[in-house]
Each structure stands twice: as structure tokens, then as C-alpha cells.
Design an enzyme around this catalytic site. Structure first.
Site, mmCIF file in Angstrom:
data_model
loop_
_atom_site.group_PDB
_atom_site.id
_atom_site.type_symbol
_atom_site.label_atom_id
_atom_site.label_comp_id
_atom_site.label_asym_id
_atom_site.label_seq_id
_atom_site.Cartn_x
_atom_site.Cartn_y
_atom_site.Cartn_z
ATOM 1 N N ARG A 225 -5.416 1.178 3.121
ATOM 2 C CA ARG A 225 -5.056 2.588 3.227
ATOM 3 C C ARG A 225 -3.807 2.697 4.098
ATOM 4 N NH1 ARG A 225 -7.770 3.185 -0.631
ATOM 5 N NH2 ARG A 225 -9.616 4.482 -0.904
ATOM 6 N N HIS A 273 0.154 2.564 -5.005
ATOM 7 C CA HIS A 273 -1.321 2.522 -4.887
ATOM 8 C C HIS A 273 -1.932 2.016 -6.199
ATOM 9 C CE1 HIS A 273 -4.967 4.370 -2.672
ATOM 10 N NE2 HIS A 273 -5.371 3.390 -3.467
#
Ligand code: NAP
Ligand code: GLV
Length: 310
Positions: A225, A273
Site C-alpha cells: 500500500r 496498482h
């Protein structure tokens, strides 16, 4: 078994047109429908970043399935008490992570960026071979994804270190655990790969202090993250020459805002991502198996411990 089971589905960014029929096909007899305010009570919710209203309204849920591995977004919501949250447990993600991280490690170690630049300028020039022993790879997080990644990197004969909360034994990996062993783990690593869940304990874990512990010429690969990394500290560590660069798949704000320094930094590679995507058919099959197991009174893997936050 599934005849009377009701499933409500909601996703901030997945495609309900394919998930709902997929879940329906995997659970014949179940009623699967898209969540909307005021819909009847369901037994199970299958969600990604659900609206708070869904959790507030659906008071009869037996479990909430998160259609990703990370539950940090879910943990920010007010969850119905006593209802288990179940995350994806691999479902085809670990092999994707292994290939992404091995690619990034090897690309850096074998200096492919340099060869690409040479090619662009028509230059034929060998670089001195590097020694793997000088490039120990440290994997932060030895869970479902981190363990697979650590073993995959070890296959290329890099020394591999791993760090987890609890003690672990992983063949071919020097294992460290707990806050007390973090500095020793970092000092033993030159390339660091982040595969931790985002929790209050791991937020901003890659900061000026911890990055300074890495061996000189260190390299950061963040596939967990964005909030694990303090952006300004990473940039400063690269610009000072202490770190050689970074490959980043995740960001504090996604999409990465236009004009952010990561976009144009010569030693930073970014991807949107995408290191391990949720694979629809594998994920639906896993969720369907788990619903059947829960209906049969069994426990299932991937149940989140709310106190730990992962
Ligand atoms: P997991 O199985 O829960 O593994 C988490 C690992 O982190 C475990 O080894 C755990 O230690 C360790 N850990 C957690 N808190 C810690 C702490 N405070 N100190 C030391 N170690 C700690 O999770 P996973 O399935 O491998 O997934 C990891 C993360 O990857 C997800 O949470 C998600 O954010 C991210 N992810 C990213 C993508 C992407 O496309 N970029 C895709 C999927 C997942 P223990 O083993 O001792 O519990
Ligand atoms: C993706 O980032 C996931 O957590 O599955």
C-alpha cells in the site's frame, strides 16, 4: 445447501455485470443481486470498498467477503459487530506478485534500465557482472503473498531475508520477526520488498529512519500500500545517493496525481496498482467454496482478525 442463501454484491471498481452471474453460476440456487439502498437482508455480502450504508443496513450478514487481499479500506468502516470479514487468500495473486517482484529485482540487479538507455543511444557496452551475495533481498511480510515472493526470489540464488510479526520458518529465507528485529532485518537487506498489510503499526514503515538502515545502494519495491512509504523520505534517500531507486506499484493517492515527483524521477519506476490483480473466476470459486464451508458450519482461511487489522 445454497437454495436459501442470499448474497448482496457491491464493488467500487469491479464489474457487477460479470461478478453477479459468476457468483450465481458458482452457487446454484443462491440469490445473488446488486446491493442498493433498501434491498432485502442478505446472508453474505461480497464487496470491494463498500459504502458505509450497506454495512449499516445489512444487519443479518453471516460474513462479509472482501474481493481483495488487503482489508485496510474495510477496516476504516464501521463494521457490524461479530460478523467475520473474509479476505481473498491468494486466489491467483501470489504467482502474479512473484513474477512482478522477481522482474523488478532482476531488472535492477542486471541493470536493464542502463542497457535500455544504451540501446537508445546506439551504445554497445557491457556492465561489470554484479554479485548476488551483495544484493540480499528483504521481504517485509511473510504471509500468503510474501512467502511465495521470498521463495521465488530465492530460486534466483539471491540471499533472502523475511520479516513478520510472529516467528516463521521458511526454507531458504533468513527469518526475522517483531519490532525488535526490524533493524537487523533492514541492515541485512539491500533490496527491500514491502508486502505488509496496511495497519496502524505498518503505516509509514518505510521512512527516513528505516530507509537509512538499508545497505548503501539499496532499492525499494513497494507492492503493498502507498501509505507504507513516506514519499518525501524515499525521494530524499534516492536523491542523496543512499538508495539506487525504487519500483512502486501503490501510492498514497491513486491514481498517482499528475505532477507528483514519482512520475518523472529517473530512478523510480511506477505501475498503476497492478502487481497482483483480483482474478474474477479464481476469486468467485474461492468465495463460493467458503460460503459452502460456512453454511456447513466450518471455519475458513482468510478470516480477518479485527484487533490486528489484517
Ligand atoms: P497476509 O497473508 O495477511 O500476510 C501479512 C504478513 O505481514 C504476515 O506475515 C504478517 O505477520 C506480516 N505483518 C503484519 N503486521 C506486521 C507487523 N506489525 N510487523 C511485522 N509483520 C507484520 O497478507 P497477504 O495476503 O500476503 O497480503 C499482503 C498485502 O499485500 C495486503 O494486505 C495488500 O495490502 C497487499 N496487496 C497488494 C496488491 C497489489 O496489487 N499491489 C495485491 C494484493 C495484495 P504474521 O505472519 O506473523 O501474521
Ligand atoms: C489489492 O491491492 C488487494 O488488496 O487485493
Amino acid at each position: 445447501m445454497t437454495t436459501s442463501v442470499r448474497i448482496t454484491y457491491s464493488s467500487a471498481d469491479q464489474d457487477e455485470a460479470s461478478w453477479i452471474p459468476g457468483l450465481q453460476a458458482a452457487l446454484p440456487g443462491a440469490e445473488v443481486s446488486l446491493w442498493q439502498p433498501g434491498v432485502p437482508q442478505a446472508d453474505y455480502a461480497v464487496v470491494w470498498k463498500p459504502p458505509q450504508q450497506l454495512l449499516d443496513e445489512q444487519r443479518g450478514l453471516k460474513a462479509i467477503f472482501n474481493t481483495g487481499a488487503g482489508v485496510d479500506a474495510m477496516m476504516k468502516l464501521r463494521l457490524p459487530s461479530g460478523v467475520p470479514v473474509i479476505r481473498l487468500d491468494d486466489a491467483g495473486m501470489s504467482v502474479q506478485m512473484a513474477e512482478y517482484v522477481c522482474h523488478a529485482v532482476i531488472r535492477h540487479f542486471r541493470e536493464f534500465d542502463g542497457y535500455e538507455a544504451d540501446m537508445a543511444s546506439g551504445k554497445w557496452s557491457f556492465r561489470k557482472p554484479r554479485s548476488r551475495i551483495d544484493y540480499p533481498v528483504g521481504v517485509l511480510g511473510l504471509g500468503v503473498l510474501g512467502e511465495r515472493v521470498a521463495k521465488a526470489v530465492a530460486q534466483f540464488d539471491f540471499p533472502v531475508n523475511g520479516w513478520s510479526r510472529s516467528p516463521k520458518t521458511v526454507e531458504g529465507v533468513q527469518c526475522f520477526h517483531g519490532a525488535a528485529q526490524l533493524d537487523a532485518f533492514l541492515a541485512a537487506s539491500r533490496i527491500v520488498v514491502c508486502l505488509l498489510p496496511l495497519t496502524p503499526e505498518t503505516d509509514s514503515i518505510l521512512n527516513a529512519r528505516t530507509l537509512a538502515q538499508l545497505r548503501p545502494g539499496g532499492y525499494v519495491i513497494n507492492v503493498a500500500r502507498g501509505a507504507h512509504v513516506v514519499d518525501a523520505d524515499l525521494l530524499a534517500a534516492i536523491d542523496s545517493g543512499h538508495l539506487a531507486g525504487a519500483t512502486l506499484d501503490v501510492f498514497r493517492v491513486e491514481p498517482l496525481p499528475k505532477g507528483h515527483a514519482f512520475w518523472s524521477h529517473p530512478h523510480i519506476t511506477i505501475t498503476p496498482h497492478t502487481s497482483a490483480r483480483t482474478l474474477r473466476s479464481e476469486s468467485i470459486a474461492q468465495i463460493a467454496r467458503k460460503i459452502a464451508a460456512l453454511q456447513g458450519g466450518q471455519t475458513v482461511a482468510g478470516t480477518v482478525d479485527a484487533a490486528r487489522g489484517y
